[in-house]
Scaffold this active site. Structure first.
Site, short mmCIF file in Angstrom:
data_model
loop_
_atom_site.label_atom_id
_atom_site.label_comp_id
_atom_site.label_asym_id
_atom_site.label_seq_id
_atom_site.Cartn_x
_atom_site.Cartn_y
_atom_site.Cartn_z
CB SER A 143 -0.90 0.02 1.24
OG SER A 143 -1.52 1.28 1.42
CE1 TYR A 156 -4.22 -2.59 5.34
CE2 TYR A 156 -3.51 -0.36 4.81
CZ TYR A 156 -3.96 -1.60 4.41
OH TYR A 156 -4.15 -1.86 3.09
#
Length: 264
Positions: A143, A156
């Protein structure tokens, strides 16, 4: 990947929806047989039936919760012993909503088990199996928060930074083994991961949200261009090269026998 004399089977995790399901569609269209892994058997079987009918390829489903050690071991063993598998799309993952202090230990453990442990174990199994055959492709879905952790929450963001670091290390370790290793760094992508984590993607500026089909198409285009790191929304590849150049400039001073003069 398209240069291989034979089109290998692709194992895709998190394949029942979102990014994984689109990878399944795109790789089926390229002629790959598929091994689809996710928790939802019903969704997997529906996707398998559709792809087989439309693309004339073989699709096997392997229902598994990769956050559970017994299920992870089962997929890991299959990947390690099945020589027909030549592509791993390491996509399964979860997100969390809220700050670290608002997150329970159980939520942290679940995210680490899926986003870090499962990704590592499957990448390792693929690296070993692909090294033995001298060909293969490993695609790890990270990401953009790996580069900009302030954009999202601590656990995350850290997990995706790990995936990027793992991928870059593997690229060096497997450079002479005939194996392609790609990290894909999507920005905000319209998938169910937001709903499952308690976020509403519709509350995000539409200019920041990419449709999942466009994201996967860009990632595969990057793979075809032999990119080691693909950021689908990055318009100028020179920006990434400048980032790497700046990082490399730190290299000579990262480890020395004495502290820098400014600390004395």
């Amino acid at each position: 990947m398209s240069d291989h004399p034979l089109t290998p089977t692709a194992l895709i995790t998190g394949a029942s929806s979102g990014i994984g399901a689109v990878y399944a569609e795109r790789l089926a269209a390229r002629g790959h047989d598929l091994l689809l892994v996710a928790r939802d058997r019903q969704r997997l079987e529906a996707l398998a039936s559709d792809l087989q009918a439309r693309h004339g390829i073989n699709v096997e489903v392997l229902p598994a919760d990769l956050g559970l050690p017994v299920d992870l071991a089962r997929v890991e063993q299959r990947l390690g012993r099945d020589g027909s598998i030549g592509v791993l799309v390491n996509n399964a993952g979860i997100a969390l909503h809220g700050t670290l202090v608002e997150t329970t230990p159980e939520q942290v453990d679940a995210l680490v088990a899926l986003n870090i442990v499962a990704v590592t174990r499957l990448a390792s199994a693929a690296a070993a199996q692909f090294s033995a055959t001298g060909r293969g492709t490993i695609i790890n879905i990270a990401s953009v928060v790996a580069l900009a952790p302030e954009m999202f929450n601590a656990v995350y963001s850290a997990s995706k930074a790990y995936v990027l670091s793992l991928t870059q290390t593997l690229q060096g370790e497997l450079r002479d083994k005939g194996i392609e290793v790609q990290a894909v760094l999507p920005g905000v992508t319209r998938t169910e991961i937001f709903e499952r984590s308690g976020l509403d993607v519709n509350q995000i500026d539409p200019q920041m949200v990419m449709e999942v089909g466009e994201m996967v198409d860009a990632a595969l285009s990057g793979l075809d261009q032999n990119e080691q790191v693909t950021i689908p929304s990055l318009s100028d590849a020179a920006d990434w090269q400048a980032y790497i150049k700046a990082r490399d400039a730190l290299g000579p001073n990262l480890s020395r026998s004495s502290p820098a003069a400014r600390y004395k």
